[in-house]
Scaffold this active site. Structure first.
Site, PDB file in Angstrom:
ATOM      1  CB  SER A  68      -6.743  31.478 -33.852  1.00  0.00           C
ATOM      2  OG  SER A  68      -7.596  31.415 -34.969  1.00  0.00           O
TER       3      SER A  68
HETATM    4  N1  SAH Z   1      -6.122  31.050 -39.416  1.00  0.00           N
HETATM    5  C1  SAH Z   1      -6.273  32.467 -39.572  1.00  0.00           C
HETATM    6  C2  SAH Z   1      -7.464  32.954 -38.802  1.00  0.00           C
HETATM    7  C3  SAH Z   1      -8.249  33.979 -39.546  1.00  0.00           C
HETATM    8  S1  SAH Z   1      -9.855  34.332 -38.888  1.00  0.00           S
HETATM    9  C4  SAH Z   1      -4.973  33.135 -39.166  1.00  0.00           C
HETATM   10  O1  SAH Z   1      -4.042  32.411 -38.767  1.00  0.00           O
HETATM   11  O2  SAH Z   1      -4.847  34.348 -39.262  1.00  0.00           O
HETATM   12  C5  SAH Z   1     -10.907  33.437 -39.978  1.00  0.00           C
HETATM   13  C6  SAH Z   1     -10.893  33.901 -41.409  1.00  0.00           C
HETATM   14  O3  SAH Z   1     -11.957  33.224 -42.089  1.00  0.00           O
HETATM   15  C7  SAH Z   1     -11.156  35.379 -41.645  1.00  0.00           C
HETATM   16  O4  SAH Z   1     -10.023  35.935 -42.266  1.00  0.00           O
HETATM   17  C8  SAH Z   1     -12.361  35.409 -42.586  1.00  0.00           C
HETATM   18  O5  SAH Z   1     -12.287  36.423 -43.587  1.00  0.00           O
HETATM   19  C9  SAH Z   1     -12.325  34.023 -43.191  1.00  0.00           C
HETATM   20  N2  SAH Z   1     -13.581  33.539 -43.762  1.00  0.00           N
HETATM   21  C10 SAH Z   1     -14.836  33.710 -43.303  1.00  0.00           C
HETATM   22  N3  SAH Z   1     -15.723  33.108 -44.111  1.00  0.00           N
HETATM   23  C11 SAH Z   1     -15.000  32.521 -45.108  1.00  0.00           C
HETATM   24  C12 SAH Z   1     -15.352  31.754 -46.266  1.00  0.00           C
HETATM   25  N4  SAH Z   1     -16.614  31.452 -46.560  1.00  0.00           N
HETATM   26  N5  SAH Z   1     -14.356  31.319 -47.063  1.00  0.00           N
HETATM   27  C13 SAH Z   1     -13.047  31.612 -46.787  1.00  0.00           C
HETATM   28  N6  SAH Z   1     -12.669  32.345 -45.717  1.00  0.00           N
HETATM   29  C14 SAH Z   1     -13.628  32.797 -44.898  1.00  0.00           C
END
Ligand code: SAH
Length: 214
Positions: A68
């Site tokens: 993000s």
């Molecule tokens: N906070 C993270 C942002 C990652 S983007 C950072 O600092 O990098 C959001 C993430 O949510 C993605 O990696 C995606 O794979 C994950 N995601 C999506 N659905 C999910 C679920 N049901 N359970 C766990 N993670 C999930």
């Protein structure tokens, strides 16, 4: 440029990021600002995109996912109103960046990531950088982490169309949950739910665009 100079330059870029993008907007929580100054965000982005690490936008981290925008990470952390003693759950830990940042603000971070490849990479990096109070698990975060519940705060780094019921059950009385709510695209809003005597108090905040919960 030798590697020490490069590190210094990245540290300066990080300080400028906090001053202009985060403090310069509206984040005031000094602990959040300090954590944002401390975590080497450039280590959490893919090496070819390293020079963009401190820019004012999200960055692809592979598997169709993104880390993000720095401001949003700081803003969500501030919305959680953390004091230092909390146990926090993050759903969608991706690169591990927000988990690392939160780990400086609370006692323990429990982080769940669905994508195994991201999970392995984040686990290795968090260990290397010494963020020992982050506990990472690969799985479906919509189910929460019942064995470790309840949590003082919960944050979703991916958007939900409805608040996952299991997460509501895993939030203590008085606890806060921050999540992007709504369908894919810019009609999502950042929401804060606070667990109170007669249910959940909901506050509506910024319009945002997150990758969806799967
Ligand atoms: N906070 C993270 C942002 C990652 S983007 C950072 O600092 O990098 C959001 C993430 O949510 C993605 O990696 C995606 O794979 C994950 N995601 C999506 N659905 C999910 C679920 N049901 N359970 C766990 N993670 C999930």
């Amino acid at each position: 440029m030798d590697s020490r100079n490069h590190e210094n330059e990245l540290t300066r870029a990080r300080e400028v990021m906090v001053r202009l993008q985060i403090q310069g907007r509206d984040v005031r929580d000094e602990r959040v600002l300090q954590a944002m100054r401390s975590v080497p965000r450039h280590r959490f982005v893919p090496p070819p995109l390293l020079e963009e690490a401190y820019e004012d936008h999200p960055i692809p981290i592979g598997y169709g996912q993104t880390i993000s925008q720095p401001y949003i990470v700081a803003y969500m952390a501030e919305m959680l109103k953390l004091r230092g003693y909390e146990r926090v759950l993050e759903v969608g830990s991706g690169s591990g960046y927000m988990a690392a940042m939160l780990s400086l603000l609370v006692k323990d971070v429990y982080a769940i990531e669905l994508e195994a490849g991201l999970c392995t990479r984040a686990e290795e990096l968090l260990t290397e950088l010494g963020y020992d109070n982050v506990h990472l698990r690969c799985g479906d975060g919509a189910l929460g982490w019942p064995e470790k519940a309840p949590f003082d705060a919960i944050v979703l780094s991916c958007s939900a169309v409805d608040v996952p019921p299991a997460l509501l059950e895993q939030l203590i009385m008085g606890g806060r949950m921050v999540l992007p709510l709504g369908p894919h695209g810019w009609s999502q809003r950042l929401i804060r739910l606070t667990h109170c005597d007669d249910g959940f108090d909901m506050e509506n905040d910024l319009p945002v665009a997150f990758v969806p919960l799967r």
